[in-house]
Design a protein around this motif. Structure first.
Motif, mmCIF file in Angstrom:
data_model
loop_
_atom_site.group_PDB
_atom_site.id
_atom_site.type_symbol
_atom_site.label_atom_id
_atom_site.label_comp_id
_atom_site.label_asym_id
_atom_site.label_seq_id
_atom_site.Cartn_x
_atom_site.Cartn_y
_atom_site.Cartn_z
ATOM 1 N N VAL A 109 5.986 8.124 4.040
ATOM 2 C CA VAL A 109 5.243 8.786 5.010
ATOM 3 C C VAL A 109 4.910 8.041 6.191
ATOM 4 O O VAL A 109 5.148 8.522 7.637
ATOM 5 C CB VAL A 109 4.044 9.806 4.711
ATOM 6 N N THR A 110 4.342 7.176 5.887
ATOM 7 C CA THR A 110 3.939 6.035 7.218
ATOM 8 C C THR A 110 5.188 5.484 8.015
ATOM 9 O O THR A 110 5.054 5.649 9.284
ATOM 10 C CB THR A 110 3.073 5.085 6.850
ATOM 11 N N GLU A 111 6.340 5.318 7.312
ATOM 12 C CA GLU A 111 7.232 4.661 8.068
ATOM 13 C C GLU A 111 7.928 5.593 8.857
ATOM 14 O O GLU A 111 8.593 5.571 9.966
ATOM 15 C CB GLU A 111 8.384 3.993 6.803
ATOM 16 N N ILE A 112 8.354 6.946 7.992
ATOM 17 C CA ILE A 112 9.032 7.990 8.612
ATOM 18 C C ILE A 112 8.669 8.424 9.732
ATOM 19 O O ILE A 112 9.351 8.721 11.062
ATOM 20 C CB ILE A 112 9.471 8.948 7.557
ATOM 21 N N PHE A 113 7.293 8.607 10.020
ATOM 22 C CA PHE A 113 6.658 9.455 11.052
ATOM 23 C C PHE A 113 5.832 8.327 12.033
ATOM 24 O O PHE A 113 5.212 8.747 12.848
ATOM 25 C CB PHE A 113 5.582 10.199 10.718
ATOM 26 N N ASP A 114 6.258 7.048 11.887
ATOM 27 C CA ASP A 114 5.571 5.864 12.511
ATOM 28 C C ASP A 114 3.818 6.038 12.891
ATOM 29 O O ASP A 114 3.466 6.333 13.783
ATOM 30 C CB ASP A 114 6.141 5.943 13.997
ATOM 31 N N LEU A 115 3.313 6.100 11.685
ATOM 32 C CA LEU A 115 1.890 6.548 11.763
ATOM 33 C C LEU A 115 1.173 5.173 11.521
ATOM 34 O O LEU A 115 1.622 4.125 11.154
ATOM 35 C CB LEU A 115 1.699 7.228 10.444
ATOM 36 N N ALA A 116 -0.218 5.356 12.048
ATOM 37 C CA ALA A 116 -0.954 4.299 11.869
ATOM 38 C C ALA A 116 -1.480 4.092 10.336
ATOM 39 O O ALA A 116 -1.837 2.816 10.104
ATOM 40 C CB ALA A 116 -2.176 4.467 12.731
ATOM 41 N N GLY A 117 -1.533 5.047 9.633
ATOM 42 C CA GLY A 117 -2.180 5.036 8.205
ATOM 43 C C GLY A 117 -1.730 6.398 7.463
ATOM 44 O O GLY A 117 -1.492 7.357 8.211
ATOM 45 N N ALA A 118 -2.016 6.079 6.129
ATOM 46 C CA ALA A 118 -1.713 7.524 5.512
ATOM 47 C C ALA A 118 -2.320 7.198 4.205
ATOM 48 O O ALA A 118 -2.479 6.138 3.845
ATOM 49 C CB ALA A 118 -0.229 7.903 5.097
ATOM 50 N N GLY A 119 -2.741 8.308 3.425
ATOM 51 C CA GLY A 119 -3.344 7.954 2.022
ATOM 52 C C GLY A 119 -3.280 9.393 1.416
ATOM 53 O O GLY A 119 -2.940 10.226 1.860
ATOM 54 N N VAL A 120 -4.065 9.168 0.184
ATOM 55 C CA VAL A 120 -4.320 10.476 -0.572
ATOM 56 C C VAL A 120 -5.486 10.354 -1.321
ATOM 57 O O VAL A 120 -6.193 9.541 -1.756
ATOM 58 C CB VAL A 120 -3.304 10.386 -1.824
ATOM 59 N N LEU A 121 -6.350 11.516 -1.223
ATOM 60 C CA LEU A 121 -7.695 11.816 -1.666
ATOM 61 C C LEU A 121 -7.333 12.907 -3.075
ATOM 62 O O LEU A 121 -6.511 13.841 -2.795
ATOM 63 C CB LEU A 121 -8.391 12.581 -0.799
ATOM 64 N N LEU A 122 -7.914 12.841 -4.088
ATOM 65 C CA LEU A 122 -7.915 13.387 -5.121
ATOM 66 C C LEU A 122 -9.371 13.831 -5.547
ATOM 67 O O LEU A 122 -10.314 13.082 -5.533
ATOM 68 C CB LEU A 122 -7.227 12.556 -6.424
ATOM 69 N N ALA A 123 -9.523 15.010 -5.988
ATOM 70 C CA ALA A 123 -10.685 15.610 -6.661
ATOM 71 C C ALA A 123 -11.380 14.710 -7.898
ATOM 72 O O ALA A 123 -10.508 14.318 -8.345
ATOM 73 C CB ALA A 123 -10.440 16.998 -7.137
ATOM 74 N N ASP A 124 -12.694 14.562 -7.739
ATOM 75 C CA ASP A 124 -13.121 13.593 -8.651
ATOM 76 C C ASP A 124 -14.491 14.084 -9.053
ATOM 77 O O ASP A 124 -15.272 14.733 -8.348
ATOM 78 C CB ASP A 124 -13.333 12.322 -7.887
ATOM 79 N N ALA A 125 -14.670 14.002 -10.325
ATOM 80 C CA ALA A 125 -16.012 14.486 -10.985
ATOM 81 C C ALA A 125 -17.254 13.895 -10.619
ATOM 82 O O ALA A 125 -18.337 14.421 -10.398
ATOM 83 C CB ALA A 125 -15.960 14.124 -12.526
ATOM 84 N N ASP A 126 -17.236 12.647 -10.074
ATOM 85 C CA ASP A 126 -18.404 12.111 -9.698
ATOM 86 C C ASP A 126 -18.837 12.320 -7.992
ATOM 87 O O ASP A 126 -19.812 12.307 -7.549
ATOM 88 C CB ASP A 126 -18.115 10.247 -10.050
ATOM 89 N N ARG A 127 -17.514 12.031 -7.280
ATOM 90 C CA ARG A 127 -17.929 12.210 -5.915
ATOM 91 C C ARG A 127 -17.426 13.055 -5.132
ATOM 92 O O ARG A 127 -17.373 13.341 -3.854
ATOM 93 C CB ARG A 127 -17.199 10.762 -5.236
ATOM 94 N N ALA A 128 -16.695 14.195 -5.879
ATOM 95 C CA ALA A 128 -15.993 15.320 -5.273
ATOM 96 C C ALA A 128 -14.597 15.067 -4.569
ATOM 97 O O ALA A 128 -13.702 15.632 -5.217
ATOM 98 C CB ALA A 128 -16.781 16.024 -4.268
#
Length: 234
Positions: free
Chosen positions: A36-55
């Protein structure tokens, strides 16, 4: 930004053929983020996932900008990607300097060189379990073609995560994914309850839940279940 359709199609096709049964699931998620970062020439990218401790918890980031985008939202419990998860909708910011929606995270993102953000919900089991998040280092008008392409990458991510569950992997990310599926529903229901009792919106209700759990040093999922069982009133 004009998208190279051939490059986009080739990247999506390659990612579709990745096999969680043969490669560590976390590495496959990182592959999607890097693409995703390379295709769209982005500064950054990532993934957040639901978590029992921190939401919500960061599980992948392409670089320092992606890591900053996720860390600040994870700590503050607000931001475009958090909102995308809560509302199950694409959330866009074309110029963070003009934003009024997320006062606690915007200054840190701007200081880190992030000026535009896009959050895409990642769904599994009938609802959102996290978000695919991308950042630009200057104000940016996210075109319809970019949004559509990001949704395709989100779908690839969903397929990989589902295949990882089916493969019955026992690595760290597979276990967290199982937690996400188990705890998403009580968190969603607790948010709905707080919306009704507090007469507030879903984003504010989510923040009440997350902040209270943090102040009491409890897991978000534990507090959500206590609220639903009427053992706790906020």
């Amino acid at each position: 930004m004009e998208i190279d359709k051939l490059l986009l199609d080739a990247s999506l096709a390659r990612l579709h053929h990745l096999a969680p049964s043969q490669v560590e699931l976390a590495k496959l998620v990182s592959e999607v983020v890097r693409a995703v970062t390379e295709i769209f020439d982005l500064a950054g990218a990532g993934v957040l996932l639901a978590d029992a401790d921190r939401a919500l918890r960061s599980i992948a980031a392409a670089d320092s900008s992606g890591a900053l985008l996720e860390r600040v939202q994870e700590e503050c419990g607000e931001g475009p990607c958090v909102e995308s998860f809560i509302t199950d909708e694409i959330v866009v910011s074309e110029d963070l300097a003009a934003e009024t929606r997320w006062p606690r995270v915007v200054p840190a993102l701007l200081d880190g060189g992030i000026h535009a953000v896009l959050g895409i919900p990642v769904r599994l089991g009938g609802g959102p379990i996290g978000t695919l998040n991308v950042a630009a280092d200057s104000p940016r008008v996210w075109t319809d073609s970019e949004r559509d392409a990001m949704v395709h990458f989100g779908a690839v991510l969903e397929n990989l995560l589902l295949a990882g569950l089916i493969a019955d992997r026992n690595d760290k990310l597979a276990r967290q994914l199982q937690y996400a599926l188990e705890y998403r529903v009580p968190i969603e229901r607790a948010v709905g309850y707080l919306m009704a009792t507090r007469k507030t919106d879903s984003v504010s209700a989510f923040e009440i839940l997350r902040r209270t759990a943090r102040n009491e040093r409890r897991r978000v999922s534990e507090l959500a279940e206590a609220i639903l069982a009427r053992r706790r009133v906020l």
